[in-house]
Scaffold this motif. Structure first.
Motif, PDB file in Angstrom:
ATOM      1  N   UNK A  82     -88.986 -22.878-133.310  1.00 59.51           N
ATOM      2  CA  UNK A  82     -88.822 -21.840-134.337  1.00 59.51           C
ATOM      3  C   UNK A  82     -89.473 -22.271-135.648  1.00 59.51           C
ATOM      4  N   UNK A  83     -89.261 -23.526-136.037  1.00 60.85           N
ATOM      5  CA  UNK A  83     -89.869 -24.011-137.281  1.00 60.85           C
ATOM      6  C   UNK A  83     -91.390 -23.969-137.198  1.00 60.85           C
ATOM      7  N   UNK A 122     -82.825 -14.549-126.095  1.00 60.66           N
ATOM      8  CA  UNK A 122     -82.406 -13.406-126.926  1.00 60.66           C
ATOM      9  C   UNK A 122     -83.266 -13.305-128.175  1.00 60.66           C
ATOM     10  N   UNK A 123     -83.418 -14.417-128.895  1.00 58.83           N
ATOM     11  CA  UNK A 123     -84.107 -14.342-130.179  1.00 58.83           C
ATOM     12  C   UNK A 123     -85.624 -14.314-130.025  1.00 58.83           C
ATOM     13  N   UNK A 124     -86.171 -14.836-128.916  1.00 60.54           N
ATOM     14  CA  UNK A 124     -87.622 -14.777-128.721  1.00 60.54           C
ATOM     15  C   UNK A 124     -88.144 -13.351-128.786  1.00 60.54           C
ATOM     16  N   UNK A 275     -74.864 -21.451-130.367  1.00 57.48           N
ATOM     17  CA  UNK A 275     -75.573 -20.208-130.061  1.00 57.48           C
ATOM     18  C   UNK A 275     -76.297 -19.670-131.295  1.00 57.48           C
ATOM     19  N   UNK A 276     -75.830 -20.059-132.476  1.00 55.55           N
ATOM     20  CA  UNK A 276     -76.478 -19.639-133.724  1.00 55.55           C
ATOM     21  C   UNK A 276     -77.298 -20.782-134.317  1.00 55.55           C
ATOM     22  N   UNK A 277     -77.784 -21.688-133.476  1.00 54.37           N
ATOM     23  CA  UNK A 277     -78.403 -22.930-133.928  1.00 54.37           C
ATOM     24  C   UNK A 277     -79.663 -22.712-134.754  1.00 54.37           C
ATOM     25  N   UNK A 278     -80.284 -21.539-134.647  1.00 56.31           N
ATOM     26  CA  UNK A 278     -81.516 -21.265-135.387  1.00 56.31           C
ATOM     27  C   UNK A 278     -81.226 -20.739-136.791  1.00 56.31           C
ATOM     28  N   UNK A 279     -80.035 -20.226-137.014  1.00 58.08           N
ATOM     29  CA  UNK A 279     -79.697 -19.629-138.310  1.00 58.08           C
ATOM     30  C   UNK A 279     -79.909 -20.579-139.486  1.00 58.08           C
TER      31      UNK A 279
END
Length: 480
Positions: A82-83, A122-124, A275-279
Motif C-alpha cells: 500500500x505504501x 477487499x481494499x485492492x 483487518x484495519x491494518x492499512x488505516x
C-alpha cells in the motif's frame, strides 16, 4: 491461497537458517520500511525534511505499527504494498498524462495489495475504484481504464482459483462476515455502516486499542494511536476540508482512509486492528497538513516570509508543535514500559502458545517415531514443524492427523485438545503429550445387522439420486 509474505520468508530461509529472532527482525524491517516510505511521501508532499522526520519518528512509536512490527504474519506484505502504491500514485497524479510506467506500476501495486493478505481482497478493488477520483477528463479516464484492465488481467489466477475451489478463497470471509444472504441489501448495508460507526471510537484509537491480546498488549496505557498523533490526524482532516477541498490527491487519501476500514466493518468482530491494518498508513499522511500549518509551510507558499521578529502566532504554532511532540515522547516511553511489563502476561503467553516448545521438547526426547500431531481448533501442527525446523529436526519425524483421523494404537501424540481418552499422559502444559491406547478401527468393516429392516439407517442401494441412493458422496455424518 498463499500470501507473498510466505514466499518472502521462504526466500530468506534459503540463505539463513530459520529462527524466531530472524522472523521477527524480517517483519520489523518491512514494517519500518513502510514507515520510511510514508516519510518519503510526507517529504514529497510538504517539501520539508522536518515534517518527514516527525512522521517517521511518530510512526515508529505508534502502537499500531510498533506491535505489528513484532508480530509475524502476512500483514507486512500488505502494508509495504500500500505504501509503495501511494508513492507511485503521488508521482503519477503530478503529471497531466500518466506515463506507461505509471499505469503499469499502479496496476502491479493493486495486484500486490490484493494478493498479499485477505484484507487486500477487499481494499485492492476499492483502491482501484477510487482512482476514478482522478478521472476529471477523457485523458485521465483513459489512464484509469488502462490501470483497471491491467489489474483485471493480473487477477486471472485469482478467479481461476475461485472457480476451482470457492471456499479456498471465500471460506474465511463467510465465517467472519456480518452480512447474510437472508438479509436484504439495505439491511446488509445498515449492518456495515453500524459496524463502521462502532469502530470509529476513542476507546479503540487512544484508550484501550484492539481487545484481542494477540494484537495489542492489554493495559498498555494507550490505544492504537498516541493522543498527539490522533489530534494531528484529525486536525489534518479539518485543514483538508478547508484548504484542499479541490485537491484530487487529498480526496483520494481521505477516501482511502475510509476504504481501509471496510474490511473490519464487514466482519463480526469490532475494533479489529489487523483487518484495519492499512488505516494507520493513510492516517499518518493525514497528519502532514497539520504539521505543515504548524511549521508555517502554507504561509511561505502564500508569499509570507519569516522575518527577524516572528509574530506571536509563530510562537503559538511552534509552542503547540513542541507540546504535541513532548506529549508523544512521554506517552511513547510509557507505552514501551507497559508493553514490556504486560506483554508477557499469562493471557498473552497462552495466545502465543508459549508452552508448546516445552511439550514438543518432551515429545522429541521420546524414542517413539513418528510423533502424531493432533489439532483441536486452530492448526497448531504448524508450531511443531516450525520449532522442529529451528531446532534442526526433519519433518519426517511428524505426521499431521487430518480431521477425524485416528493415531495407531501405541502411537505418540501431541495434541492441542488438552485432554484424551484411553491414553497414557506423558506430559501436559496447556498442550498434552500422550501415548494412544485406543485401537484404530477405522480400517475395520462396520458390522451389518442380521435383520436390516430392524435398523432403518442401514440400507443397500445402487448409485443415484433417488431416496436411499448416493451420488458422488463426499463425506459421512452421523448422529449420537
Amino acid at each position: 491461497m498463499h500470501a507473498p509474505s510466505m514466499y518472502m520468508l521462504a526466500g530468506m530461509y534459503t540463505i539463513i537458517s530459520p529462527s524466531v529472532i530472524s522472523a521477527k527482525i524480517f517483519t520489523a524491517t518491512w514494517v519500518f520500511a513502510t514507515i520510511l516510505l510514508i516519510g518519503i511521501l510526507a517529504w514529497r508532499i510538504s517539501r520539508r525534511i522536518s515534517i518527514a522526520v516527525i512522521v517517521v519518528a511518530t510512526g515508529a512509536v505508534t502502537p499500531w505499527f510498533f506491535e505489528y512490527g513484532r508480530f509475524v504474519m502476512e500483514h507486512f506484505a500488505l502494508q509495504i504494498s500500500v505504501a509503495g502504491f501511494l508513492c507511485v500514485l503521488y508521482n503519477a497524479q503530478l503529471r497531466e498524462k500518466w506515463k506507461l510506467t505509471d499505469v503499469f506500476l499502479l496496476a502491479i501495486g493493486l495486484s500486490l495489495i490484493t494478493y498479499s493478505y485477505a484484507t487486500g481482497r477487499v481494499i485492492g478493488p476499492l483502491f482501484g475504484l477510487g482512482l476514478l477520483i482522478f478521472a476529471v477528463n477523457l485523458r485521465a479516464l483513459i489512464n484509469v481504464i488502462f490501470v483497471g484492465v491491467l489489474y483485471a488481467l493480473s487477477m486471472i489466477p485469482f478467479f481461476v482459483m475461485y472457480y476451482k475451489d470457492p471456499l479456498r478463497v471465500s471460506g474465511r470471509f463467510l465465517r467472519a462476515t456480518n452480512m447474510s444472504k437472508e438479509n436484504s441489501f439495505l439491511e446488509n448495508v445498515g449492518a456495515i455502516l453500524s459496524a463502521l460507526y462502532q469502530d470509529l471510537n476513542l476507546k479503540f484509537f487512544i484508550l484501550e486499542g484492539d481487545p484481542l491480546p494477540r494484537h495489542h498488549v492489554p493495559e498498555s496505557g494507550t490505544g492504537e494511536f498516541l493522543v498527539a498523533t490522533l489530534a494531528l490526524g484529525l486536525f489534518g482532516v479539518l485543514i483538508i476540508l478547508i484548504r484542499h477541498r479541490s485537491s484530487l490527491w487529498w480526496r483520494y487519501i481521505v477516501y482511502g482512509a475510509i476504504a481501509s476500514l471496510v474490511p473490519g466493518a464487514i466482519t463480526i468482530e469490532r475494533n479489529h486492528s489487523m483487518r484495519d491494518i492499512v488505516f494507520p498508513i493513510f492516517f499518518m499522511l493525514l497528519t502532514v497538513p497539520a504539521l505543515s500549518w504548524l511549521l508555517g509551510v502554507y504561509d511561505n507558499k502564500t508569499g509570507g516570509t519569516e522575518t527577524n521578529s516572528p509574530s506571536s502566532e509563530y510562537y503559538i504554532r511552534r509552542g503547540l508543535l513542541v507540546a504535541l511532540l513532548l506529549l508523544t515522547a512521554v506517552q511513547a516511553v510509557r507505552f514501551q514500559i507497559l508493553f514490556r511489563e504486560n506483554g508477557e502476561s499469562v493471557t498473552r503467553k497462552a495466545v502465543f502458545h508459549e508452552s508448546y516448545p516445552r511439550v514438543l521438547a518432551k515429545a522429541l526426547e521420546e524414542e517413539s517415531r513418528p510423533i502424531y500431531l493432533h489439532d483441536f481448533g486452530e492448526p497448531t501442527y504448524m508450531l511443531a514443524l516450525w520449532h522442529a525446523a529451528t531446532w534442526g529436526y526433519d519433518r519426517s519425524n511428524f505426521i499431521h492427523l487430518l480431521d477425524r483421523q485416528n493415531p495407531p494404537e501405541g502411537a505418540l501424540v501431541l495434541s492441542s485438545k488438552g485432554s484424551c481418552t484411553d491414553c497414557q499422559v506423558i506430559f501436559q502444559d496447556s498442550f498434552i503429550l500422550y501415548r494412544n491406547q485406543k485401537p484404530d478401527i477405522s480400517s475395520i468393516e462396520a458390522p451389518v445387522p442380521a435383520n436390516p429392516s430392524g435398523a432403518p439407517s442401514v440400507f443397500t442401494a445402487g448409485p443415484g439420486s433417488d431416496p436411499g441412493q448416493l451420488l458422488r458422496p463426499r463425506g459421512l455424518a452421523t448422529d449420537a
